[in-house]
Write an enzyme that holds these catalytic residues in place. Structure first.
Site, PDB file in Angstrom:
ATOM      1  N   TRP A   1      18.848 -24.713  17.902  1.00  8.92           N
ATOM      2  CA  TRP A   1      18.466 -23.367  17.438  1.00  8.92           C
ATOM      3  C   TRP A   1      16.965 -23.261  17.213  1.00  8.92           C
ATOM      4  O   TRP A   1      16.270 -24.255  17.109  1.00  8.92           O
ATOM      5  CB  TRP A   1      19.287 -22.909  16.253  1.00  8.92           C
ATOM      6  CG  TRP A   1      19.254 -23.695  14.978  1.00  8.92           C
ATOM      7  CD1 TRP A   1      18.354 -24.655  14.620  1.00  8.92           C
ATOM      8  CD2 TRP A   1      20.184 -23.564  13.898  1.00  8.92           C
ATOM      9  NE1 TRP A   1      18.661 -25.131  13.390  1.00  8.92           N
ATOM     10  CE2 TRP A   1      19.774 -24.477  12.909  1.00  8.92           C
ATOM     11  CE3 TRP A   1      21.292 -22.774  13.650  1.00  8.92           C
ATOM     12  CZ2 TRP A   1      20.465 -24.618  11.703  1.00  8.92           C
ATOM     13  CZ3 TRP A   1      21.961 -22.921  12.439  1.00  8.92           C
ATOM     14  CH2 TRP A   1      21.554 -23.838  11.486  1.00  8.92           C
ATOM     15  N   GLU A   2      16.516 -22.030  17.158  1.00  7.01           N
ATOM     16  CA  GLU A   2      15.067 -21.735  17.137  1.00  7.01           C
ATOM     17  C   GLU A   2      14.398 -22.290  18.391  1.00  7.01           C
ATOM     18  O   GLU A   2      13.222 -22.626  18.371  1.00  7.01           O
ATOM     19  CB  GLU A   2      14.391 -22.292  15.880  1.00  7.01           C
ATOM     20  CG  GLU A   2      15.081 -22.004  14.565  1.00  7.01           C
ATOM     21  CD  GLU A   2      15.461 -20.553  14.372  1.00  7.01           C
ATOM     22  OE1 GLU A   2      14.756 -19.695  14.913  1.00  7.01           O
ATOM     23  OE2 GLU A   2      16.478 -20.289  13.724  1.00  7.01           O
ATOM     24  N   GLY A   3      15.160 -22.346  19.468  1.00  7.59           N
ATOM     25  CA  GLY A   3      14.627 -22.856  20.733  1.00  7.59           C
ATOM     26  C   GLY A   3      14.934 -24.331  20.897  1.00  7.59           C
ATOM     27  O   GLY A   3      14.531 -25.152  20.079  1.00  7.59           O
TER      28      GLY A   3
ATOM     29  N   GLN B   1      10.910 -25.915  23.235  1.00  3.86           N
ATOM     30  CA  GLN B   1       9.740 -26.372  22.461  1.00  3.86           C
ATOM     31  C   GLN B   1       8.753 -27.091  23.371  1.00  3.86           C
ATOM     32  O   GLN B   1       7.542 -26.942  23.242  1.00  3.86           O
ATOM     33  CB  GLN B   1      10.160 -27.330  21.337  1.00  3.86           C
ATOM     34  CG  GLN B   1      11.166 -26.778  20.338  1.00  3.86           C
ATOM     35  CD  GLN B   1      10.691 -25.517  19.649  1.00  3.86           C
ATOM     36  OE1 GLN B   1       9.513 -25.393  19.302  1.00  3.86           O
ATOM     37  NE2 GLN B   1      11.580 -24.554  19.485  1.00  3.86           N
TER      38      GLN B   1
END
Lengths: 640, 640
Positions: free
Chosen positions: B472-474, B479
């Protein structure tokens, strides 16, 4: 009694009937990789030639048609009956109500009944106990299909095979006659009962007691935990193979004996009677593998009989343990395979972002994620591990055939030689394939992104199920000590010396006869890796002579190094077979795709996976004090 | 309004009262690592000096006593209130019945009420919205305690911080006035609504619509999925930050706007009214993180207001995303910490086998497993990652303070410089710390053996909970592309050049002033690793100029290389501070243990973990064709 051939014909017929389906459907979630299984068995290992040389079984009975019939039968069963239950088994789990049988997930019993009806369990067991007498390897090779489709279902017949092998190898004629028919027909199952609450791998601490009753029976008392398939509703009876101590037995592992303790008493004529004093204490709530019951079992003066010789129980149990270790290695490969299939389907369907090297799906809102190099890398990892594992396990299976042959012929020298080789390979297979199998499943979650974390998408289950593989039947740490300590150093490096020497002989040949410059370079890389393997072993031996902790400190990296290099050798063999095939002029497009994918996956393995061995070669030589200088109090120092 | 100081006194008092306990108890499962947190903040970073230089907040209010009071308050809350609920939250999960509120696990509401009562959420927010105006870093540093003790509980206030930061940075004065008081007091929570069923990271595909009503409000319609803490029974209202498209907005990410959409309507005077048309479709059944509700939310002409500027929504949302990425990096460190504590307790208690270098526990039946080198290696890995992560995150927190200072002073040049630095560090922290955090938790299972697979032992939950952090959050892949593509290559290597140059300047100094030959050697190793980092970047840039896929192919290995080297630098700083402290003459035994453990863990990191960067340096340069030559059909070839 039927001949193997006619039994097989019947079996294939039953399989087809049971499955209600004349053609395999492409079940999303599992497709039997028959093309690759046939490539490995026929083109890498020439299994027909191998079978034709066997003497203890009628190897010629295992004709190409028959092997195909077996694989196809298992494939249908796996795809149509077992795969659809894999997720429901995870969400339902096993339930146990005190005083009643343990309930397995919906559908397990029906599938098991089909399995019994089809006579699959007996495939490779002796005809005198109702088996079909085919070569042992065929059971393991084909079990991949069942194990990938539904790992926890496969554990019930899988554990039973360990019990059959153990009783076959060590049981008295009476014991064999009493138990083997029903185990071979799979009307009963078997378990292994080693672990107790206070000890797992350290079996020297086993406390369960066995008191002889003077009539050939023993009263067994003690608590065993983590008993896989320890109770269930699939069969009428369960035969527990239990480690226990006789009164006045020596301390430690030399005072352990092995007993057969049935869930229900069995009369001499084989009829099943009342319950024995074998009580399920509870079923464990686990991270995964919910479809297999993991039981605490309390033996309360339960009646049992000795298997083999008093105080030799641990030795005997190693027959079971080795079966299970190879089965666990298979679990790593199966998880890589299933996670690959799930991730591949998703990567082709899911649209996200555009390829950095230009739009690939101009008619869609984005490109399928399989175009992104990092996604391809992860898919290739899964593929390389799954197919590499298949080849490694197949090699070991064929050795198993040879071992059975040597034993049947009474050739102890040959048997010992093969045993040494299998003893060297087994911890590598178990330790390495489970670690990389877990990693492959983990990469599957990554490919799926957030959707991989959601239970209904199946992917995370594959990881949860396989995670135990690096733990049970001895953790990776235990396998590593077995490999480096017991197998290599205690035998004065002989196993590694002979392995490296054999490998180099093959590799030199492969380098000079290589069918591409790339393959030549791969062979050369492996030559260097093998020479280094030998060199590292020697350095470790020297270090260990003055620093006993060095073995424990180096062992896991040594095992992983061994695994990466060994799998490299298998990829070279597969690359070689594929390059050879690609020269044929009769190939279909599907054939060309298949063989090209082998060459491409080999390239990936050598370029991208094998370099991990470089760091391992460095870290395995880390001085012991790096791990031992820190005191136990210092470990806690952040909390004071 | 209370001053920061008096607020803190109240807060510390409330904390103590709420917790019904005057002294911290050693709760098995979580012990606040205060000793190490104070070491990092005071001895590695001299946080007092840093705070005293801040201008936008009254840094002097953050006195040593006050910082201690905050950390102690959070520690008590975490140990006594939150940690005991961590396992029950996992087994209960969140339940949702259509038409009613989502029920969080037992105890979550009571703990949340204490949190509101204590005023913890406002610690670092402006006094004008009811906060205590302390430096921003203090909130993140102290949140580790809450997040380790009970990750899913911490998500509810954690997500709200993202909403607060976003509204603070981009909201109109009216919007701030309407929402921030209740968010800062934590009487309401906030969420981020980005993902839709067909798109996650690829926000160009967002379909949710926003139709202006001409009165300053918008009707929002669309389905958002994976909304963490999207519904719950902890507060009276929830403010959703929702990405949506205006009619006729440009395609892609340039046509996305950001809206605040409350669960219940809010009158201008702040009173909460009827339900908005914000409907929970379902709660996801996930691998882990069961205590946090993950919702599908259907916005059906729900009323919302614009945050910031039309079509700049994605830009604005990055305030939220960056908060969340740092929070997710923290999740990796927290999992390493919790899994370390659980594994350490077990390794000291569990008896198995004898040490190869001689019996260590002669009175027991076996030695505790902590004596075995492989177990120590795994424990040291967890310790090195947990403590290394703490130092890396602290450094980034202090930059956050400086950024807030520069922005408050209107110094855009300084702000941009800090933003560039944080933009370079954030994907490394998020990508690397979550990957190694997962590995640390995974090693915890290995140390526990079979018992680590059993739910009641907690260990496997830590892995299941942290596994999502790398997604999550990429994902790590996202990243890595952000780091190598967007941050390094698009900015013509400037970020890496300035980072390497600064690092080398520190490292040269550290090498010459090193307080031990070992530290000198570590500094030298890092100098080589940094030079190589620069060299590899340059080579990648050259390759990428003619082969666009090279960036995607190299990026994850590049990110992990960056992570290992960066964490190495932090271990050198900690080693330096510990060696300095060890020269003092006033140390207690506990102090000596603490500083020695730092030196020992640094040694482990340099000897055993950092060498992984060698293999990464090789594999990141793998030719693209290794991943791209295989065709999509070939991936499937084993099943045809």
């Amino acid at each position: 009694m039927q001949s193997a051939k006619s039994a097989l014909r019947t079996l294939a017929g039953v399989g087809a009937r049971v499955l209600n389906s004349s053609s395999r459907t492409q079940v999303r979630g599992y497709r039997a990789p028959l093309r690759d299984m046939k490539f490995v068995t026929n083109e890498v290992y020439n299994i027909q030639d191998h079978y034709s040389k066997l003497k203890h079984v009628d190897g010629s009975a295992a004709s190409p048609d028959m092997i195909d019939a077996v694989l196809d039968g298992f494939a249908k069963f796996a795809e149509n009956d077992l795969a659809p239950m894999n997720q429901t088994a995870d969400s339902e789990g096993c339930t146990w109500v005190s005083g009643t049988e343990t309930k397995t997930p919906t559908g397990f019993k029906a599938a098991y009944d089909s399995y019994v009806e089809g006579g699959w369990q007996g495939l490779t067991y002796p005809e005198e106990y109702g088996g079909q007498g085919l070569p042992p390897s065929l059971a393991i090779i084909s079990s991949e299909l069942v194990a990938t489709a539904n790992w926890t279902w496969s554990m019930y017949p899988g554990l039973s095979k360990g019990a059959i092998n153990t009783i076959l190898a060590h049981g008295s004629p009476e014991l064999k006659e009493k138990y083997l028919h029903k185990l071979v027909s799979s009307e009963w199952t078997g378990t292994m009962c080693l672990t107790e609450p206070h000890c797992g791998s350290d079996l020297a601490q086993v406390k369960t007691k066995a008191v002889p009753q003077g009539d050939g029976t023993y009263k067994i008392t003690g608590t065993k935990i983590f008993i896989s398939c320890g109770d269930h509703d699939l069969t009428d009876n369960i035969v527990h193979c239990v480690l226990a101590r006789l009164p006045d037995a020596p301390e430690g592992t030399r005072g352990i004996s092995l007993f057969a303790v049935p869930k229900k008493h069995v009369a001499d004529d084989g009829t099943v009677g009342d319950y024995n004093n074998v009580k399920v204490g509870r079923i464990e709530d686990k991270m995964g593998c919910h479809g297999s019951s993991t039981c605490e079992i309390n033996f309360e003066e339960a009646e049992g009989v000795l298997i083999g010789t008093e105080n030799k129980g641990l030795n005997h149990m190693f027959t079971f343990i080795n079966t299970s270790r190879l089965g666990t290695a298979l679990q790593g490969g199966c998880a890589a395979e299933l996670s690959y299939q799930l991730a591949l389907d998703y990567a082709k369907e899911r649209l996200a972002m555009r390829s950095l090297s230009g739009i690939k799906n101009p008619d869609g809102p984005a490109d399928p994620i399989i175009v992104h190099p990092d996604v391809r890398k992860n898919l290739l990892f899964q593929k390389a591990i799954s197919e590499g594992a298949r080849s490694m396990i197949t090699e070991c299976c064929l050795l198993w055939d040879n071992m059975a042959d040597a034993e049947a012929a009474g050739d102890t020298k040959a048997a010992r030689k093969i045993d040494d080789r299998m003893g060297f390979l087994t911890p590598i297979l178990k330790g390495f394939l489970t670690e990389v199998g877990c990693e492959a499943a983990n990469k599957g979650i990554q490919i799926w992104g957030g959707h991989g974390y959601i239970k209904q998408n199946h992917m995370e289950q594959v990881f949860r199920d396989v995670r135990i593989s690096a733990v049970w039947e001895g953790t990776t740490g235990i396998q590593a000590l077995d490999l480096l300590g017991r197998k290599v150093l205690l035998q004065k490096l002989k196993p590694i010396a002979s392995h490296v020497s054999e490998s180099l002989s093959y590799l030199r040949g492969a380098m000079f006869s290589a069918q591409s410059s790339e393959m030549r370079s791969h062979a050369y890389t492996l030559i260097k890796a093998h020479v280094r393997w030998q060199y590292l072993t020697t350095r470790i031996a020297i270090k260990a002579s003055s620093d006993k902790d060095f073995v424990g400190a180096a062992s896991v990296d040594y095992l992983m190094y061994s695994g990466y290099v060994s799998m490299g050798q298998h990829w070279l063999k597969m690359e070689e077979a594929a390059l050879k095939a690609l020269k044929r002029t009769d190939l279909t497009q599907a054939d060309k795709d298949f063989y090209s994918s082998k060459v491409d996956t080999a390239r990936y393995y050598f370029d991208y996976v094998l370099p991990r061995s470089d760091s391992l070669a460095t870290t395995m030589m880390t001085p012991t004090e790096t791990f031992t200088k820190i005191t136990n109090d210092e470990f806690d120092a952040a909390y004071n």
